[in-house]
Design a protein around this motif. Structure first.
Motif, short mmCIF file in Angstrom:
data_model
loop_
_atom_site.label_atom_id
_atom_site.label_comp_id
_atom_site.label_asym_id
_atom_site.label_seq_id
_atom_site.Cartn_x
_atom_site.Cartn_y
_atom_site.Cartn_z
N TYR A 42 -2.30 -9.34 3.21
CA TYR A 42 -0.86 -9.55 3.14
C TYR A 42 -0.29 -8.80 4.33
N GLY A 43 -0.13 -9.51 5.43
CA GLY A 43 0.25 -8.86 6.68
C GLY A 43 -0.87 -7.95 7.15
N GLU A 44 -0.50 -6.89 7.84
CA GLU A 44 -1.50 -5.93 8.35
C GLU A 44 -1.61 -4.70 7.47
N ASN A 45 -0.79 -4.64 6.41
CA ASN A 45 -0.71 -3.41 5.63
C ASN A 45 -1.16 -3.52 4.18
N ALA A 46 -1.70 -4.67 3.78
CA ALA A 46 -2.16 -4.81 2.40
C ALA A 46 -3.33 -5.78 2.34
N ALA A 47 -4.24 -5.49 1.42
CA ALA A 47 -5.41 -6.34 1.20
C ALA A 47 -5.61 -6.51 -0.30
N PHE A 48 -6.13 -7.67 -0.68
CA PHE A 48 -6.40 -7.97 -2.07
C PHE A 48 -7.87 -8.37 -2.20
N LEU A 49 -8.56 -7.74 -3.16
CA LEU A 49 -9.99 -7.94 -3.35
C LEU A 49 -10.29 -8.34 -4.78
N SER A 50 -11.43 -9.04 -4.95
CA SER A 50 -11.78 -9.47 -6.29
C SER A 50 -13.28 -9.51 -6.49
N ALA A 51 -13.65 -9.66 -7.74
CA ALA A 51 -15.02 -9.96 -8.13
C ALA A 51 -14.99 -11.34 -8.78
#
Length: 163
Positions: A42-51
């Motif tokens: 999400y832009g350069e300042n957020a990441a979303f991870l999953s299993a």
């Protein structure tokens, strides 16, 4: 207020979202070491991870915390994030990864109902990696409450799952 309300049995905690000081360093931990898949930035300042392809189990951001200091252990806040592994063997696999990476553990406990490995992420956030024992192996007190303990976890016995 009605104190007799009970949360529905199928309710789950869906995800966590952590403030981190360095997004790349946090991704190295959660993605590269623990093995969560990056689902989106999400832009350069957020990441979303999953299993397993879920939209996200873990959100990481630096919106208010870039280059910030870790929260004090003696203040209110998150104690730890708990990540539930499906099997004892899966817990052994992540333990082996941590050992091979020489990543420091802060503890390992047998809670009777579960087996847990404890560590801190690079920002000092507590992380519990655990597996539940089947419910038919849980012990109960005379009043019907679940009996939980904090005994040392035999890591060598856990690693035998990999043999």
């Amino acid at each position: 207020m009605d104190h007799k309300y009970t949360t529905p049995a199928d309710t789950r905690i869906g995800h966590i979202h952590l403030k981190v000081s360095d997004l790349d360093r946090a991704l190295e931990f959660y993605r590269d070491l623990l093995g969560f898949e990056l689902t989106t930035m999400y832009g350069e300042n957020a990441a979303f991870l999953s299993a397993g392809g879920y939209h996200h189990h873990i959100g990481l951001n630096t919106w208010h915390s870039k280059d910030g200091r870790a929260a004090s252990r003696n203040s209110a806040g998150l104690y730890h994030t708990a990540i539930l592994y499906p099997t004892r063997r899966d817990l052994a696999v992540i333990l082996r990864r941590l050992i091979d990476a020489d990543y420091p553990l802060s503890g390992a406990s047998d809670h009777g109902v579960s087996e847990a490995i404890y560590l801190d992420d690079p920002d000092g956030n507590g992380v519990e990696l655990y597996r539940d024992r089947p419910r038919d192996q849980w012990e109960y007190r005379a009043d019907g409450s679940v009996k939980m303990v904090t005994d040392p976890l035999d890591l060598q016995d856990l690693l035998k799952e990999l043999d």
